[in-house]
Design a protein around this motif. Structure first.
Motif, PDB file in Angstrom:
ATOM      1  N   CYS A 175      68.333  46.221  33.137  1.00 35.94           N
ATOM      2  CA  CYS A 175      67.780  44.953  32.755  1.00 35.94           C
ATOM      3  C   CYS A 175      66.501  44.335  33.523  1.00 35.94           C
ATOM      4  N   SER A 176      65.375  44.051  33.145  1.00 35.03           N
ATOM      5  CA  SER A 176      64.344  43.561  33.841  1.00 35.03           C
ATOM      6  C   SER A 176      63.802  42.235  33.076  1.00 35.03           C
ATOM      7  N   HIS A 177      63.222  41.578  33.892  1.00 33.60           N
ATOM      8  CA  HIS A 177      62.625  40.245  33.246  1.00 33.60           C
ATOM      9  C   HIS A 177      61.474  39.855  34.270  1.00 33.60           C
ATOM     10  N   GLY A 178      60.525  39.151  33.688  1.00 32.78           N
ATOM     11  CA  GLY A 178      59.191  38.930  34.670  1.00 32.78           C
ATOM     12  C   GLY A 178      58.450  38.158  33.672  1.00 32.78           C
ATOM     13  N   CYS A 179      57.651  36.975  34.429  1.00 36.12           N
ATOM     14  CA  CYS A 179      56.622  36.360  33.899  1.00 36.12           C
ATOM     15  C   CYS A 179      55.287  36.179  34.634  1.00 36.12           C
ATOM     16  N   THR A 180      54.210  36.004  34.195  1.00 39.27           N
ATOM     17  CA  THR A 180      53.140  35.788  34.887  1.00 39.27           C
ATOM     18  C   THR A 180      52.239  34.362  34.125  1.00 39.27           C
ATOM     19  N   VAL A 181      51.407  33.707  35.202  1.00 32.43           N
ATOM     20  CA  VAL A 181      50.462  32.911  34.550  1.00 32.43           C
ATOM     21  C   VAL A 181      49.526  33.089  35.308  1.00 32.43           C
ATOM     22  N   GLY A 182      48.257  33.057  34.557  1.00 36.14           N
ATOM     23  CA  GLY A 182      46.940  33.189  35.502  1.00 36.14           C
ATOM     24  C   GLY A 182      45.673  32.860  34.584  1.00 36.14           C
ATOM     25  N   GLN A 183      44.548  33.405  34.999  1.00 38.62           N
ATOM     26  CA  GLN A 183      43.412  33.469  34.442  1.00 38.62           C
ATOM     27  C   GLN A 183      42.731  34.890  34.009  1.00 38.62           C
ATOM     28  N   LEU A 184      41.914  34.923  33.310  1.00 37.17           N
ATOM     29  CA  LEU A 184      41.347  36.410  33.031  1.00 37.17           C
ATOM     30  C   LEU A 184      41.011  36.999  34.006  1.00 37.17           C
ATOM     31  N   ASN A 185      41.058  38.551  34.165  1.00 37.70           N
ATOM     32  CA  ASN A 185      40.575  39.522  34.969  1.00 37.70           C
ATOM     33  C   ASN A 185      39.157  39.304  35.437  1.00 37.70           C
ATOM     34  N   GLU A 186      38.748  38.860  36.346  1.00 36.85           N
ATOM     35  CA  GLU A 186      37.147  38.674  36.713  1.00 36.85           C
ATOM     36  C   GLU A 186      36.681  40.169  36.657  1.00 36.85           C
ATOM     37  N   ASP A 187      37.074  41.036  37.322  1.00 44.28           N
ATOM     38  CA  ASP A 187      36.552  42.619  37.385  1.00 44.28           C
ATOM     39  C   ASP A 187      36.292  43.070  35.927  1.00 44.28           C
ATOM     40  N   ALA A 188      37.305  42.651  34.969  1.00 46.34           N
ATOM     41  CA  ALA A 188      37.144  43.197  33.514  1.00 46.34           C
ATOM     42  C   ALA A 188      35.950  42.313  33.078  1.00 46.34           C
ATOM     43  N   LEU A 189      36.068  41.127  33.246  1.00 42.76           N
ATOM     44  CA  LEU A 189      34.961  40.197  32.556  1.00 42.76           C
ATOM     45  C   LEU A 189      33.713  40.652  33.004  1.00 42.76           C
ATOM     46  N   PHE A 190      33.637  41.065  34.514  1.00 44.82           N
ATOM     47  CA  PHE A 190      32.312  41.550  34.835  1.00 44.82           C
ATOM     48  C   PHE A 190      31.787  42.967  34.410  1.00 44.82           C
ATOM     49  N   TYR A 191      32.868  43.613  34.026  1.00 45.62           N
ATOM     50  CA  TYR A 191      32.384  45.064  33.459  1.00 45.62           C
ATOM     51  C   TYR A 191      31.789  44.759  32.075  1.00 45.62           C
ATOM     52  N   LEU A 192      32.371  44.109  31.382  1.00 46.53           N
ATOM     53  CA  LEU A 192      32.049  43.797  29.986  1.00 46.53           C
ATOM     54  C   LEU A 192      30.689  43.110  30.139  1.00 46.53           C
ATOM     55  N   ARG A 193      30.572  42.158  30.851  1.00 45.45           N
ATOM     56  CA  ARG A 193      29.118  41.298  30.705  1.00 45.45           C
ATOM     57  C   ARG A 193      27.984  42.486  31.014  1.00 45.45           C
ATOM     58  N   ALA A 194      28.325  43.353  32.174  1.00 45.18           N
ATOM     59  CA  ALA A 194      27.296  44.286  32.792  1.00 45.18           C
ATOM     60  C   ALA A 194      26.771  45.170  31.476  1.00 45.18           C
ATOM     61  N   ARG A 195      27.607  45.285  30.330  1.00 50.17           N
ATOM     62  CA  ARG A 195      27.215  46.180  29.331  1.00 50.17           C
ATOM     63  C   ARG A 195      26.580  45.399  28.186  1.00 50.17           C
ATOM     64  N   GLY A 196      26.169  44.075  28.487  1.00 49.55           N
ATOM     65  CA  GLY A 196      25.264  43.220  27.446  1.00 49.55           C
ATOM     66  C   GLY A 196      26.161  42.371  26.642  1.00 49.55           C
ATOM     67  N   ILE A 197      27.360  42.216  27.033  1.00 48.02           N
ATOM     68  CA  ILE A 197      28.248  41.433  26.274  1.00 48.02           C
ATOM     69  C   ILE A 197      28.483  39.954  26.739  1.00 48.02           C
ATOM     70  N   SER A 198      28.075  38.960  25.890  1.00 55.79           N
ATOM     71  CA  SER A 198      28.115  37.522  26.504  1.00 55.79           C
ATOM     72  C   SER A 198      29.264  37.154  27.037  1.00 55.79           C
ATOM     73  N   LYS A 199      29.485  36.360  27.888  1.00 63.29           N
ATOM     74  CA  LYS A 199      30.598  35.716  28.308  1.00 63.29           C
ATOM     75  C   LYS A 199      31.564  35.311  27.468  1.00 63.29           C
ATOM     76  N   LYS A 200      31.254  34.453  26.629  1.00 64.98           N
ATOM     77  CA  LYS A 200      32.247  34.071  25.455  1.00 64.98           C
ATOM     78  C   LYS A 200      33.068  35.291  24.541  1.00 64.98           C
ATOM     79  N   GLU A 201      31.935  36.482  24.356  1.00 65.40           N
ATOM     80  CA  GLU A 201      32.560  37.285  23.605  1.00 65.40           C
ATOM     81  C   GLU A 201      33.471  38.092  24.636  1.00 65.40           C
ATOM     82  N   ALA A 202      33.060  38.539  25.685  1.00 67.51           N
ATOM     83  CA  ALA A 202      33.782  39.167  26.655  1.00 67.51           C
ATOM     84  C   ALA A 202      35.060  38.606  26.927  1.00 67.51           C
ATOM     85  N   GLN A 203      35.290  37.115  27.307  1.00 73.48           N
ATOM     86  CA  GLN A 203      36.272  36.424  27.348  1.00 73.48           C
ATOM     87  C   GLN A 203      37.272  36.784  25.932  1.00 73.48           C
TER      88      GLN A 203
END
Length: 435
Positions: free
Chosen positions: A369-397
């Motif tokens: 049996c396992s259980h868990g929860c997470t609460v947070g914001q978007l991963n900044e590294d992943a957001l940077f990766y997408l924006r570095a490839r020409g994707i706007s911030k809104k679309e990347a989010q």
């Protein structure tokens, strides 16, 4: 007049409006139980994070007007593009055959009101009605006292319904706030299979409160899937209570997709009544403004060698409020239980709130049996990766949020439904995604 006073005042008139009265005593007893406890408040542990005053301090009409002027275009906008589906349309509580398409055979399908008025179904009600719904809940008591609208479906042994069935509950042309107590009863006998899609739609600017109770009985080697598509307007309140009892070797799935409605409370209970049972619960919530969506789940592992899987994802913007409380109970004889529960959430604004509480109560020693929860914001590294490839911030989010929510859809095997959910996700996230 507040809702509680209306409930007592209108009950006699409601009973007098029914043609068949064999449930009268049960209804009166249910009303008495409700009057003793009243509506839950934030002092009640189960409603600690959900304030119902917005609902309970309003006045409602208990007897909706039947007249409507629903157009084909309005109905078409609600469909999933499901040409090969069957669909059942209720408007203002009444089943409308001319707005429905039913091709299923070898099953018993009736509106709940018709079944209530048919003496030959008395045995069905004695055997199934309110046997697994909670007896200590104000809302299930209230539904038992007032239920009239909804449907009854019995799928006989080894009958496989190939086409999904979409149930539409529509409210229109109501000049006052309106209160519906819908009741659904699904019996899936041994070796049978069925898939249901349920959605509620308020076409008015007046408020609609729907208090729904669904009981699902899945027999050995049977499969029942129930998909809840909750995308109503901002003058809609929904209290949804679903109870599923499974026998050995059965599989039952309840997927809940919550995108709309002012306040939505989902109570979901699974009861295991045999071994080798599989239960799946998935949910996606995307809300903003001042919406509230509250998921309460419970799985009762009463026999060995059973599995349950819960995967709930939430994305919250504006001043919205999410609640998740998931319980897993493992009885001492329920050895070899495998229970998974996960709740992951993303907050997009400082005003958004999530209260999450996964719980395990285990009395057996040979379990996974396992259980868990997470609460947070978007991963900044992943957001940077997408924006570095020409994707706007809104679309990347939006792309990251879409990927975050997408895995909760993986067990939907109805392609038009999966596509509809994907499109709703994209619309909510304001991103263009080709399907």
């Amino acid at each position: 007049m507040a809702l509680k006073e209306q409930i007592t005042e209108n009950h006699h008139q409601f009973l007098e409006s029914l043609r068949h009265r064999f449930l009268d005593e049960k209804r009166k007893e249910a009303l008495q139980r409700f009057e003793m406890q009243g509506f839950p408040t934030r002092k009640d542990e189960e409603y600690k994070y959900t304030n119902l005053k917005e609902i309970t301090e309003k006045a409602y009409n208990f007897f909706p007007k039947e007249g409507h002027n629903i157009t084909k275009e309005q109905l078409d906008s609600l469909h999933l593009g499901e040409e090969n589906f069957d669909w059942i349309t209720f408007v203002n509580g009444k089943l409308h055959k001319e707005l429905s398409k039913v091709s299923i055979e070898n099953v018993e399908f009736l509106s709940f009101n018709y079944a209530l008025n048919d003496e030959k179904h008395r045995e069905i009600f004695d055997t199934y009605f309110n046997t697994i719904a909670s007896k200590d809940s104000a809302f299930t008591d209230l539904n038992e006292a007032y239920c009239k609208y909804g449907f009854f479906l019995k799928v006989p042994k080894n009958v496989v319904i190939e086409k999904p069935i979409h149930i539409f509950y529509i409210s229109q042309n109501q000049e006052e706030n309106t209160f519906y107590n819908t009741r659904n009863l699904l019996i899936v006998e041994e070796g049978a299979k069925v898939e249901i899609i349920e959605s509620h739609h308020n076409f008015d600017n007046t408020y609609v409160l729907t208090n729904s109770v669904t009981e699902i009985f899945t027999y050995p080697n049977a499969k029942a899937d129930w998909h809840k598509l909750q995308n109503d307007n901002d003058t809609s309140y929904l209290i949804d209570n679903t109870f599923a009892r499974q026998e050995k070797d059965s599989l039952t799935t309840v997927n809940t997709f919550s995108f709309g409605g002012k306040l939505v409370r989902n109570n979901l209970d699974f009861i295991h009544n045999g071994s080798n049972i599989n239960s799946f619960m998935n949910g996606i919530t995307i809300i903003g403004k001042d919406q509230l969506v509250d998921h309460h789940t419970a799985v009762h592992h009463n026999f060995p060698n059973c599995e349950s899987y819960q995967n709930y994802k939430g994305i919250f913007d504006g001043k919205s409020h999410g609640v998740f409380n998931g319980k897993v109970f493992v009885d001492k004889i329920a050895q070899k239980t495998n229970a998974y529960q996960q709740n992951n959430n993303v907050l997009l604004s400082e005003g958004a709130i999530i209260d999450t509480k996964p719980q395990l109560e285990i009395f057996a020693d040979d379990v996974k049996c396992s259980h868990g929860c997470t609460v947070g914001q978007l991963n900044e590294d992943a957001l940077f990766y997408l924006r570095a490839r020409g994707i706007s911030k809104k679309e990347a989010q939006a792309l990251l949020l879409y990927a975050f929510a997408n895995d909760a859809m993986q067990n939907i095997d109805i392609e038009p439904l999966k596509e509809k959910i994907s499109k709703l996700l994209a619309e909510k996230l304001e991103v263009d995604i080709e399907f």
